[in-house]
Scaffold this motif. Structure first.
Motif, PDB file in Angstrom:
ATOM      1  N   ASP A   1      -6.023  -0.785  -0.972  1.00 61.73           N
ATOM      2  CA  ASP A   1      -5.499  -1.890  -0.791  1.00 61.73           C
ATOM      3  C   ASP A   1      -4.903  -1.956  -2.344  1.00 61.73           C
ATOM      4  O   ASP A   1      -4.997  -1.358  -3.343  1.00 61.73           O
ATOM      5  N   VAL A   2      -4.069  -3.043  -2.630  1.00 59.54           N
ATOM      6  CA  VAL A   2      -3.329  -3.593  -3.749  1.00 59.54           C
ATOM      7  C   VAL A   2      -3.553  -5.042  -4.035  1.00 59.54           C
ATOM      8  O   VAL A   2      -3.223  -5.720  -2.897  1.00 59.54           O
ATOM      9  N   CYS A   3      -3.409  -5.434  -5.249  1.00 58.55           N
ATOM     10  CA  CYS A   3      -3.350  -6.679  -5.720  1.00 58.55           C
ATOM     11  C   CYS A   3      -2.671  -6.990  -7.142  1.00 58.55           C
ATOM     12  O   CYS A   3      -2.444  -5.983  -7.798  1.00 58.55           O
TER      13      CYS A   3
ATOM     14  N   ILE B   1       0.906  -1.204  -0.278  1.00 51.47           N
ATOM     15  CA  ILE B   1      -0.079  -0.036  -0.055  1.00 51.47           C
ATOM     16  C   ILE B   1       0.843   1.340  -0.050  1.00 51.47           C
ATOM     17  O   ILE B   1       0.559   2.180  -0.793  1.00 51.47           O
ATOM     18  N   GLU B   2       1.835   1.388   0.726  1.00 50.94           N
ATOM     19  CA  GLU B   2       2.791   2.634   0.865  1.00 50.94           C
ATOM     20  C   GLU B   2       3.548   2.569  -0.550  1.00 50.94           C
ATOM     21  O   GLU B   2       3.498   4.059  -0.779  1.00 50.94           O
TER      22      GLU B   2
ATOM     23  N   PRO C   1       4.166  -7.625 -15.374  1.00 52.96           N
ATOM     24  CA  PRO C   1       3.690  -7.400 -13.970  1.00 52.96           C
ATOM     25  C   PRO C   1       2.694  -6.294 -14.184  1.00 52.96           C
ATOM     26  O   PRO C   1       2.794  -5.497 -14.773  1.00 52.96           O
ATOM     27  N   ARG C   2       1.459  -6.709 -13.205  1.00 57.98           N
ATOM     28  CA  ARG C   2       0.423  -5.703 -13.535  1.00 57.98           C
ATOM     29  C   ARG C   2      -0.288  -5.669 -12.198  1.00 57.98           C
ATOM     30  O   ARG C   2      -0.623  -6.883 -11.438  1.00 57.98           O
ATOM     31  N   TYR C   3      -0.564  -4.655 -11.602  1.00 52.70           N
ATOM     32  CA  TYR C   3      -1.228  -4.297 -10.222  1.00 52.70           C
ATOM     33  C   TYR C   3      -2.373  -3.413 -10.324  1.00 52.70           C
ATOM     34  O   TYR C   3      -2.694  -2.590 -11.110  1.00 52.70           O
ATOM     35  N   TYR C   4      -3.396  -3.867  -9.584  1.00 60.36           N
ATOM     36  CA  TYR C   4      -4.557  -3.157  -9.261  1.00 60.36           C
ATOM     37  C   TYR C   4      -4.592  -2.347  -8.096  1.00 60.36           C
ATOM     38  O   TYR C   4      -4.229  -3.062  -6.922  1.00 60.36           O
ATOM     39  N   VAL C   5      -4.833  -1.090  -7.882  1.00 61.95           N
ATOM     40  CA  VAL C   5      -4.685  -0.372  -6.626  1.00 61.95           C
ATOM     41  C   VAL C   5      -6.304   0.261  -6.464  1.00 61.95           C
ATOM     42  O   VAL C   5      -6.754   0.817  -7.383  1.00 61.95           O
ATOM     43  N   LEU C   6      -6.711  -0.034  -5.385  1.00 60.95           N
ATOM     44  CA  LEU C   6      -8.031   0.405  -4.835  1.00 60.95           C
ATOM     45  C   LEU C   6      -7.899   1.775  -4.288  1.00 60.95           C
ATOM     46  O   LEU C   6      -7.467   1.921  -3.178  1.00 60.95           O
TER      47      LEU C   6
END
Length: 491
Positions: free
Chosen positions: A301-303, A272-273, A316-321
């Motif tokens: 949150d992060v996933c 998250i940071e 690499p792929r991230y979703y950030v809420l």
């Protein structure tokens, strides 16, 4: 550009040169060590193809790879795909193997996932044609419904991963080939009907360019529900979903406090940071307008997102809420961060003075140019030393289902996609680096129209036949595990 911290670690890369040794036991039991000659990774061919591009552009005699046949073409296809996926193969990304399996099973997806192979056949071509901010990967499913800067749905070009300044004809050639292949593999349409679909795509493009040459309205126009043709209006209808239900059904845990773990979503709340720093830097970038719907831009949150994309599968792929204004999980936003890479067209286009930048900076520049009313969250940041692009995921982000198109709707859809591409090209002199009116130059370069259209039809047919042959070579090599390792140079 932001450099963000965090707990994520990158694996140390192996050195490019390695000495190997083997140990054997002699008859008296002693160990004997034998050193084998050093081995290193085979050099990438970006510089070599840049030289080829320059040779072709100035009219020098050269042998482009499209003229290769038999085993020479096989080895070119194999080497190109290994080079394009070298990092993913070396990192043993599970999605890399999955991508090759997908490409082997579907001709259209093979086309979508091998842009470098396509453009190496075009190295240096069309040097005399007008340059635009090109999309780089035009095909039927790279148009769709997506959020504009205010979060409302619009239709247009929606994938800028390969974007670069290039001759306008490169986007046309990629587009007509994509429509030709998709109409065959997804629509099972005859060769005659495919010729008509390609013609509609090119005519839609040229009609829009000529209209913008007479009346420069490209910066103020957008394709929305009220002015979309029937085939695209249906896409708007299918795409619309309420945000609260979309979040609850597809992403959030039962308490709406973060991501729900699934086969595709892997929560990594420890980051998250890291991604809060990335969001903060994105918000501080020039031109960003903090939308009220994004609340305080607080990361909840992060996933990690697994298994998404075709060409980018394995990156690499991230979703950030992002917490929404109500703070109850009903109006949260999801921002995607995907690791960027060099454009497949880099070093292949005829030399020019235009430069969109590198990796995520290039992608963000292209979106800002080509989509005048586009997603405010498109941007570029650096995370763990790598370049990442960002964009908003939305409930109504939707691509066309090609299997639902009839012969007539294929033609209608091709025409509106051609017009959307023309608008993105026309913006090259409004928001891009071009310092002259591009539309009259394109209209003149595409004259006489009948000849230009016929040239594009012939190109599509020839490129598709070559792709079918390449796909067969690839499938044979894939069966023999040709893409589990990269090319090496043995002294």
């Amino acid at each position: 550009m932001a450099k963000t911290g965090g707990t994520g670690k990158k694996a140390d890369r192996k050195t490019s040169t390695e000495s190997r040794k083997t140990e054997t036991r002699t008859a008296d039991g002693e160990t004997q060590t034998t050193r084998i000659e050093p081995v290193r990774k085979a050099e990438g061919k970006v510089d070599a193809f840049r030289e080829l591009s320059e040779d072709v552009a100035r009219g020098a005699l050269a042998t482009p790879p499209m003229l290769l046949t038999g085993e020479s073409r096989r080895h070119h296809v194999r080497a190109t795909l290994r080079e394009d996926h070298a990092a993913r193969i070396e990192d043993r990304e599970p999605d890399a193997r999955k991508k090759f399996d997908i490409l082997a099973g579907d001709l259209f997806k093979f086309f979508r996932g091998t842009a470098l192979l396509f453009y190496r056949d075009l190295a240096g071509h069309d040097a005399g044609m007008p340059t635009v901010m090109a999309l780089g990967d035009v095909h039927p499913t790279n148009f769709g419904v997506m959020p504009d800067r205010n979060g409302a749905p619009i239709f247009g070009v929606n994938d800028f991963d390969e974007a670069i300044y290039a001759p306008f004809t490169w986007d046309i050639k990629r587009g007509v080939t994509g429509f030709w292949i998709a109409a065959k593999s997804e629509g099972d349409l005859s060769r005659k009907k495919r010729h008509k679909i390609v013609r509609r795509f090119v005519e839609g493009y040229l009609d829009a360019i000529e209209r913008y040459a007479e009346r420069p309205t490209e910066r103020n126009e957008s394709i929305r529900y009220h002015n979309a043709p029937k085939v695209v209006r249906r896409l708007f209808d299918e795409a619309w979903t309420e945000r609260s239900g979309w979040l609850h059904e597809d992403y959030l845990n039962e308490n709406r406090t973060g991501f729900r773990p699934t086969d595709e979503l892997q929560p990594v709340s420890t980051e998250i940071e890291t991604f809060q720093a990335a969001i903060d830097q994105l918000a501080a970038s020039e031109g960003f307008e903090h939308p009220p719907r994004a609340g305080a831009l607080k990361v909840k949150d992060v996933c990690i997102r697994h298994g998404q994309g075709t060409a980018s599968l394995g990156l690499p792929r991230y979703y950030v809420l992002i917490e929404g204004p109500t703070q109850d999980g009903s109006d949260d936003l999801i921002i995607e961060f995907k690791r960027a890479r060099r454009s497949a067209l880099a070093g292949l286009t005829p030399p020019s003075t235009f430069d969109a930048g590198d990796k995520a900076d290039r992608i963000a520049h292209a979106q800002q140019v080509q989509l005048a009313h586009g997603d405010i969250f498109y941007g570029a940041v650096e995370i763990w030393g790598d370049s990442y692009m960002s964009r908003e995921r939305a409930p109504f982000r939707e691509d066309i289902d090609l299997g639902d198109l009839s012969n007539s709707t294929w033609k209608s859809y091709a025409r509106v996609c051609g017009a959307a591409l023309a608008q993105s090209h026309a913006l090259s002199d409004d928001l891009g680096q071009l310092d002259y009116d591009i539309e009259p130059s394109i209209a003149a370069a595409a004259s006489p129209r009948a000849l230009f259209v016929a040239d594009m039809q012939r190109f599509a047919e020839e490129a598709a036949d070559r792709l079918i042959s390449d796909h067969a070579l690839f499938r044979e090599d894939h069966e023999l595990d040709a893409f589990t390792s990269i090319d090496m140079f043995y002294r």
